[in-house]
Scaffold this motif. Structure first.
Motif: not given
Length: 440
Positions: A221-249
């Protein structure tokens, strides 16, 4: 802020994206590369309003990864287990005996699509409206990889019931907002691209419908901008913040089901595609919905990613893989310098060990880990191990993933295999014993 790419690299990336938009006949295409937390380069081609990084496109199945993050947060909180049957948290479906983990990895045997009209082009309703029956289970549990939009629709409903809120509200409050993805929404919130189909034999377009998919929203369902999708890519690279433990990723990136229909090496972890391209293992997800194509993939070892969004139903090859290749070739990562670090075990434990007559080497490696593998040039099983509080070591990957390594003075005990300092050492507890006459 990410370091911008060099001018020659920017030209190379622009040329690839421009050709992809032209040859793929996409009315518009936005793409970028990611490193160190965000976009290092981006461009918009075709009919794209400015700024191109703020225009929303539909993410399609990238929504599944967002759903998976919400599920893994519940797991980390102890609210569910990956081996829990779905019936424990979502009773009343014909897939009740399949597990949460199987649904995340497309191993639950659920049908590819939900029953009724094609959910991607018709408005959706509740889980009860689907009217699931026994024939919506098409394969046995864990028999083979079978991509299932239905399975992720059920996972979205599971998240909603355990949180006591809608799937949209949960992923917005727990994943999107904490990651700073304010321009990612369940429905388009302008500026947004219009979904289109391009005629196969003429350069004309047809508008595609857009609606709320109901219980199937968690699948696309989701819609996103390129800037937001890039932020999600940074999350997948390990910049998980308080959202998910890096070990879980990291756990999510481990291949579970193998997609044997895909060209080359392709698998699926827990809500993430894991593919082998140009000798590199990439993780992320592709997305397609009527009128839109999207992609986000990262090379976690090189710490780079690529993202793309287009408003066309088909015909556009995945540009993200080419962008990653171009960036890696033009600007190879300069790794951190090696520095000495203490060994996690006494030095005399390290070195040569033998499994029967086969030589293996136990080494201390970065991160206070141990690595047990064959001598260079030889084939054999290899795994890394992490220390446990009781003095044992647990396998992290390879053949011995999840297995326990115990280190004794004269041998290593690993899942009934005994490694000794000399081949079949008669003084060590070799399973089956050693012939009394020895080597002859």
């Amino acid at each position: 802020m990410p370091e911008p790419v060099l001018p020659p690299t920017a030209r190379l990336l622009l040329a690839r994206t421009a050709r992809a938009q032209r040859d793929g006949r996409a009315p518009s295409l936005v793409a970028g590369v990611v490193r160190a937390g965000g976009l290092a380069w981006s461009v918009g081609r075709g009919d794209v309003p400015e700024p191109h990084t703020d225009v929303q496109y539909r993410l399609g199945s990238i929504s599944k990864t967002v759903t998976a993050v919400a599920v893994m947060r519940l797991r980390d909180e102890g609210r569910l287990g990956l081996d829990d049957p779905l019936d424990r948290h979502l009773p009343g479906t014909p897939l009740g005996d399949r597990t949460v983990g199987q649904a995340l990895s497309h191993l639950a045997g659920a049908s590819a699509e939900s029953p009724g009209g094609w959910w991607e082009r018709t408005p959706g309703g509740s889980l009860a409206d689907l009217g699931l029956r026994a024939d919506d289970v098409v394969l046995g549990a864990a028999r083979r990889f079978h991509y299932s939009n239905l399975g992720f629709g059920l996972l979205g409903e599971l998240v909603a019931r355990l949180r006591g809120a809608s799937w949209e509200d949960v992923v917005t409050s727990e994943v999107l907002r904490p990651l700073g993805m304010a321009r990612t929404t369940p429905r388009p919130a302008g500026p947004a691209a219009a979904g289109t189909a391009v005629h196969p034999w003429a350069d004309v377009v047809l508008p595609e419908p857009e609606h709320h998919a109901g219980v199937m929203a968690a699948a696309g369902q989701l819609w996103a901008s390129l800037e937001d999708l890039a932020r999600f890519a940074a999350f997948l690279l390990g910049d998980t913040g308080d959202v998910l433990d890096p070990g879980t990723l990291e756990e999510m990136t481990v291949p579970a089901g193998v997609d044997s229909s895909a060209p080359g090496w392709s698998a699926y972890g827990l809500g993430l595609q894991v593919v082998r391209v140009d000798g590199r293992t990439l993780v992320g997800h592709g997305g397609s919905m009527p009128g839109f194509l999207a992609g986000v993939f990262v090379d976690r070892e090189e710490q780079i990613g690529a993202v793309s969004l287009a408003n066309t139903t088909s015909g556009l090859d995945a540009v993200v893989f080419g962008l990653l290749t171009d960036l890696r070739t033009a600007e190879p990562r300069v790794v951190e310098p090696w520095r000495p670090s203490p060994s996690p075990v006494p030095l005399d434990v390290l070195g040569l060990w033998f499994w029967g007559p086969s030589p293996y080497v136990l080494r201390a490696v970065e991160g206070a880990l141990l690595h047990l593998g064959p001598l260079p040039g030889r084939t054999g099983r290899a795994s890394r191990f992490s220390a446990c509080a009781d003095g044992t070591w647990i396998g992290l990957d390879g053949y011995y993933a999840g297995e326990t390594l115990r280190i004794a003075e004269d041998h290593l005990d690993l899942g009934t295999f005994v490694f000794t300092r000399t081949p079949y050492d008669p003084e060590a507890p070799v399973p089956g014993g050693v012939d009394e006459q020895g080597w002859r």
